[in-house]
Structure formats: C-alpha cells, structure tokens
Design a protein around this motif. Structure first.
Motif, PDB file in Angstrom:
ATOM      1  N   ASP A   1       0.869  -1.182   0.000  1.00  0.00           N
ATOM      2  CA  ASP A   1       0.000   0.000   0.000  1.00  0.00           C
ATOM      3  C   ASP A   1       0.904   1.230   0.000  1.00  0.00           C
ATOM      4  OD1 ASP A   1      -2.198   1.730   0.262  1.00  0.00           O
ATOM      5  OD2 ASP A   1      -2.089   1.662   2.446  1.00  0.00           O
ATOM      6  N   PHE A   2       0.711   2.110  -0.984  1.00  0.00           N
ATOM      7  CA  PHE A   2       1.567   3.280  -1.138  1.00  0.00           C
ATOM      8  C   PHE A   2       0.755   4.557  -0.942  1.00  0.00           C
ATOM      9  CE2 PHE A   2       3.150  -0.073  -3.990  1.00  0.00           C
ATOM     10  CZ  PHE A   2       4.408  -0.283  -3.444  1.00  0.00           C
ATOM     11  N   ALA A   3       1.318   5.529  -0.223  1.00  0.00           N
ATOM     12  CA  ALA A   3       0.665   6.821   0.009  1.00  0.00           C
ATOM     13  C   ALA A   3       1.482   7.906  -0.681  1.00  0.00           C
ATOM     14  CB  ALA A   3       0.546   7.099   1.504  1.00  0.00           C
ATOM     15  N   PHE A   4       0.916   8.502  -1.747  1.00  0.00           N
ATOM     16  CA  PHE A   4       1.615   9.519  -2.514  1.00  0.00           C
ATOM     17  C   PHE A   4       1.407  10.923  -1.942  1.00  0.00           C
ATOM     18  CE2 PHE A   4       1.779   6.016  -5.350  1.00  0.00           C
ATOM     19  CZ  PHE A   4       2.770   6.262  -6.284  1.00  0.00           C
ATOM     20  N   ASP A   5       0.240  11.190  -1.389  1.00  0.00           N
ATOM     21  CA  ASP A   5      -0.098  12.552  -0.964  1.00  0.00           C
ATOM     22  C   ASP A   5      -0.336  12.684   0.534  1.00  0.00           C
ATOM     23  OD1 ASP A   5      -0.059  13.447  -3.631  1.00  0.00           O
ATOM     24  OD2 ASP A   5      -2.082  12.698  -3.936  1.00  0.00           O
ATOM     25  N   ARG A   6      -0.593  11.587   1.213  1.00  0.00           N
ATOM     26  CA  ARG A   6      -0.895  11.622   2.646  1.00  0.00           C
ATOM     27  C   ARG A   6       0.395  11.756   3.446  1.00  0.00           C
ATOM     28  NH1 ARG A   6      -3.538   7.058   2.595  1.00  0.00           N
ATOM     29  NH2 ARG A   6      -1.846   5.781   3.400  1.00  0.00           N
ATOM     30  N   GLU A   7       0.380  12.598   4.480  1.00  0.00           N
ATOM     31  CA  GLU A   7       1.588  12.749   5.295  1.00  0.00           C
ATOM     32  C   GLU A   7       1.818  11.501   6.130  1.00  0.00           C
ATOM     33  OE1 GLU A   7       3.944  15.808   8.258  1.00  0.00           O
ATOM     34  OE2 GLU A   7       1.818  16.145   7.886  1.00  0.00           O
ATOM     35  N   PRO A   8       3.044  10.974   6.112  1.00  0.00           N
ATOM     36  CA  PRO A   8       3.339   9.792   6.927  1.00  0.00           C
ATOM     37  C   PRO A   8       3.222  10.089   8.427  1.00  0.00           C
ATOM     38  CG  PRO A   8       5.013  10.106   5.217  1.00  0.00           C
ATOM     39  CD  PRO A   8       4.179  11.355   5.254  1.00  0.00           C
ATOM     40  N   GLN A   9       3.051   9.052   9.194  1.00  0.00           N
ATOM     41  CA  GLN A   9       3.065   9.159  10.656  1.00  0.00           C
ATOM     42  C   GLN A   9       4.525   9.053  11.109  1.00  0.00           C
ATOM     43  OE1 GLN A   9       0.556   9.689  12.724  1.00  0.00           O
ATOM     44  NE2 GLN A   9      -1.197   9.471  11.368  1.00  0.00           N
ATOM     45  N   TRP A  10       5.204  10.200  11.096  1.00  0.00           N
ATOM     46  CA  TRP A  10       6.639  10.210  11.392  1.00  0.00           C
ATOM     47  C   TRP A  10       6.915   9.830  12.844  1.00  0.00           C
ATOM     48  CZ3 TRP A  10       8.921  10.777   6.897  1.00  0.00           C
ATOM     49  CH2 TRP A  10       8.360  11.608   5.921  1.00  0.00           C
ATOM     50  N   ARG A  11       8.028   9.135  13.058  1.00  0.00           N
ATOM     51  CA  ARG A  11       8.541   8.990  14.422  1.00  0.00           C
ATOM     52  C   ARG A  11       9.146  10.320  14.860  1.00  0.00           C
ATOM     53  NH1 ARG A  11      11.006   4.005  12.810  1.00  0.00           N
ATOM     54  NH2 ARG A  11      13.021   5.050  12.787  1.00  0.00           N
ATOM     55  N   ARG A  12       9.844  10.955  13.926  1.00  0.00           N
ATOM     56  CA  ARG A  12      10.454  12.267  14.165  1.00  0.00           C
ATOM     57  C   ARG A  12      10.263  13.086  12.893  1.00  0.00           C
ATOM     58  NH1 ARG A  12      15.401  14.342  12.990  1.00  0.00           N
ATOM     59  NH2 ARG A  12      16.170  12.297  12.315  1.00  0.00           N
ATOM     60  N   THR A  13       9.480  14.144  12.975  1.00  0.00           N
ATOM     61  CA  THR A  13       9.180  14.933  11.786  1.00  0.00           C
ATOM     62  C   THR A  13      10.454  15.535  11.210  1.00  0.00           C
ATOM     63  OG1 THR A  13       7.001  15.473  12.680  1.00  0.00           O
ATOM     64  CG2 THR A  13       7.797  16.829  10.863  1.00  0.00           C
ATOM     65  N   PRO A  14      10.710  15.331   9.922  1.00  0.00           N
ATOM     66  CA  PRO A  14      11.919  15.907   9.315  1.00  0.00           C
ATOM     67  C   PRO A  14      11.894  17.431   9.364  1.00  0.00           C
ATOM     68  CG  PRO A  14      10.908  14.241   7.885  1.00  0.00           C
ATOM     69  CD  PRO A  14       9.936  14.529   8.975  1.00  0.00           C
ATOM     70  N   PRO A  15      13.073  18.061   9.324  1.00  0.00           N
ATOM     71  CA  PRO A  15      13.130  19.529   9.250  1.00  0.00           C
ATOM     72  C   PRO A  15      12.713  19.983   7.855  1.00  0.00           C
ATOM     73  CG  PRO A  15      15.321  18.618   9.049  1.00  0.00           C
ATOM     74  CD  PRO A  15      14.427  17.457   9.357  1.00  0.00           C
ATOM     75  N   PRO A  16      12.467  21.287   7.673  1.00  0.00           N
ATOM     76  CA  PRO A  16      12.054  21.785   6.341  1.00  0.00           C
ATOM     77  C   PRO A  16      12.989  21.364   5.218  1.00  0.00           C
ATOM     78  CG  PRO A  16      11.725  23.489   7.994  1.00  0.00           C
ATOM     79  CD  PRO A  16      12.427  22.357   8.694  1.00  0.00           C
ATOM     80  N   ILE A  17      14.310  21.315   5.486  1.00  0.00           N
ATOM     81  CA  ILE A  17      15.235  20.960   4.414  1.00  0.00           C
ATOM     82  C   ILE A  17      14.982  19.548   3.902  1.00  0.00           C
ATOM     83  CG2 ILE A  17      17.070  20.069   5.930  1.00  0.00           C
ATOM     84  CD1 ILE A  17      19.077  21.426   4.008  1.00  0.00           C
TER      85      ILE A  17
END
Length: 284
Positions: A104-120
């Motif tokens: 199952d692939f999500a192209f547009d949905r935001e993942p449930q991050w363990r640690r949200t990446p920085p803007p970069i």
C-alpha cells in the motif's frame, strides 16, 4: 541540480516488491509467524523503517530492518517516480505465508513520522522527486516552507475536505493523519467554528467513531470562501481528536488561524454548489 530518477515499468515494480517480500519472509524461521509488516517513510534523505513480525501466538515483535531491505525500499520509491505526481512518501508491505506480499503506497498523505523531518528534508524531497504544483499537497508545501497556492480567481471552485482516510474491513473509518497538539487543536477549532454557516439542519447525524451516538454530529456547513466543510470536521476533532483533512489544515495554518467573519455572495454560491453538487446560481 538534481536529475529526477528514471521511472521503471509496473513489471519492474512488482519484481522489487517480490524481492522485498522474500527478504521479509527470511527474517523469521518458517512456521513461526503469521504476518510480517514493514513500513517505510521518507522525505528526501530522511528515512524511517519499521518491521514487525506477528508470531503464531499473535504477539507482534519489532525487528531491526536490514540495511539491504531499507535500500531496496528506497530503490522501489525511485522506480515508482512519475513526472508530475512525484513518488510515494510512505509504504506498508504486508507478507502473509499463504497470500504472499501486499503493498500500500501513500503519494499525498503525510506519513506518521517517528520524528518529523526539518524543512530541508521536505525541500530535498521536492528537488529529488519534483512534483507539479497541483500535485504538491498543502501539508507538504507548508513543511517545505513554500507559500500556499493562490485560491482560484473568479469562477473557481470551493474545495470540500475528506472527513477520514477510508474504511477498514468492518466499515469503521480509518485515520492516517498526524495528531494535533492540544494548543493547536484549540486554534483550529476556533477557526472551524468561526467561519460563516451557509447550510444548516435542525437535526444531528450519527457519530461514525461511536455508533451508539446516533444524534450527535451537527448537520451544518461553513465556508471561508476557499473551503466548505461540514460540522463533522470540528465535531470529530473536538470529540475524537481527528485532525482535519491535511490540505484544509495547511490552509488554516497559512491563514494564521483567522477565519473571515463573512464571505461574498459569490463565494457562498460556490460553497453551496460544492456541498450540494448543484450548479452555482448566476445573475440574470
């Protein structure tokens, strides 16, 4: 300047999925497991990978994913890139000893991050896997520090949100969204409740997350001129902590949580057309 990856064909995608499935199956001795589930999340060079094996006793156990498996998932992500839409941001692969591997692939949905990446990290994502503007969801634009797309002018359309992200096998709604911290949830609720009502009913509807509540969800619609949303959006956030549609949420954040006290008659007509599916009214 980054060169976008060369897309691979569907047959090659399946070959990679099968290789990943075989790799996952080899992580546990035969006959000792019911299911193996791998989840991969990425934004640019930020990568998160989890593998969980459910044994015959029904108990899930986390395993450290091998480097080769993580690399293969990255290869699959690059192979599935398409100019315009980009590629997926998260994938869940489930291996069943009888039914094989499902993905199952999500192209547009935001993942449930363990640690949200920085803007970069999100900027790297859009450099490595470029997307056309219309394929960059609002939450990704916000995370990457991009300005929101301007609302359509003149005869544009008012958008309506998704209340949830699908249904499970029993018909219950699925939510795959980052939860809001309480302080932001209050600001979002204030926005949702402040916009003008354009359609209302005296009765309430059933609660999809609590079926015993048959007369709980407000049957009204509000609009800010760009979005039109049902009372269920605020209700589910308030009662069950369900965040709004990520694109609507990004729009609210871009407006700094300040809803307009009123909207034009033209915007009201557009909102009603979006809600009811009927053509907008036009002047004589």
């Amino acid at each position: 300047m980054n060169t976008p990856p060369v897309p691979a064909g569907p047959g090659q995608h399946q070959q990679i999925v099968d290789r990943i499935g075989h790799g996952l199956a080899s992580m546990a001795p035969p006959g000792t497991w019911r299911q193996i589930r791998a989840e991969y999340r990425a934004a640019g060079r930020h990568i998160e990978a989890d593998v969980v094996v459910t044994g015959q006793d029904g108990v899930p156990r986390a395993l450290q994913p091998p480097v080769e498996l993580v690399q293969l998932l990255g290869t699959l992500r690059a192979a599935m890139y398409r100019p315009g839409p980009g590629t997926w941001l998260s994938a869940v692969l489930t291996v069943d000893p009888v039914q094989g591997t499902a993905a199952d692939f999500a192209f547009d949905r935001e993942p449930q991050w363990r640690r949200t990446p920085p803007p970069i990290g999100f900027q790297d994502e859009l450099r490595t896997f470029p997307r056309a503007d219309e394929h960059v969801p609002g939450w990704l634009r916000e995370r990457a520090g991009l300005p929101p797309l301007a609302p359509p002018a003149g005869d544009g359309e008012v958008r309506t949100p998704r209340i949830h992200d699908g249904l499970d096998a029993s018909g219950r709604p699925l939510i795959r969204r980052q939860p809001l911290v309480p302080a932001e949830a209050e600001r979002v609720l204030a926005y949702l409740d402040a916009a003008p009502v354009v359609l209302a009913s005296r009765s309430n509807g059933p609660d999809a997350f609590a079926p015993d509540r048959t007369d709980a969800v407000p049957m009204n619609f509000r609009t800010d001129g760009v979005w039109a949303w049902p009372g269920a959006v605020a209700y589910y956030l308030r009662e069950h902590g369900v965040p709004p549609d990520p694109d609507l949420l990004a729009h609210i954040r871009a407006r700094r949580f300040t809803a307009p006290p009123e909207v034009s008659e033209a915007a009201t007509d557009l909102a009603l057309a979006a809600i009811t599916g009927e053509p907008r009214r036009t002047g004589l």
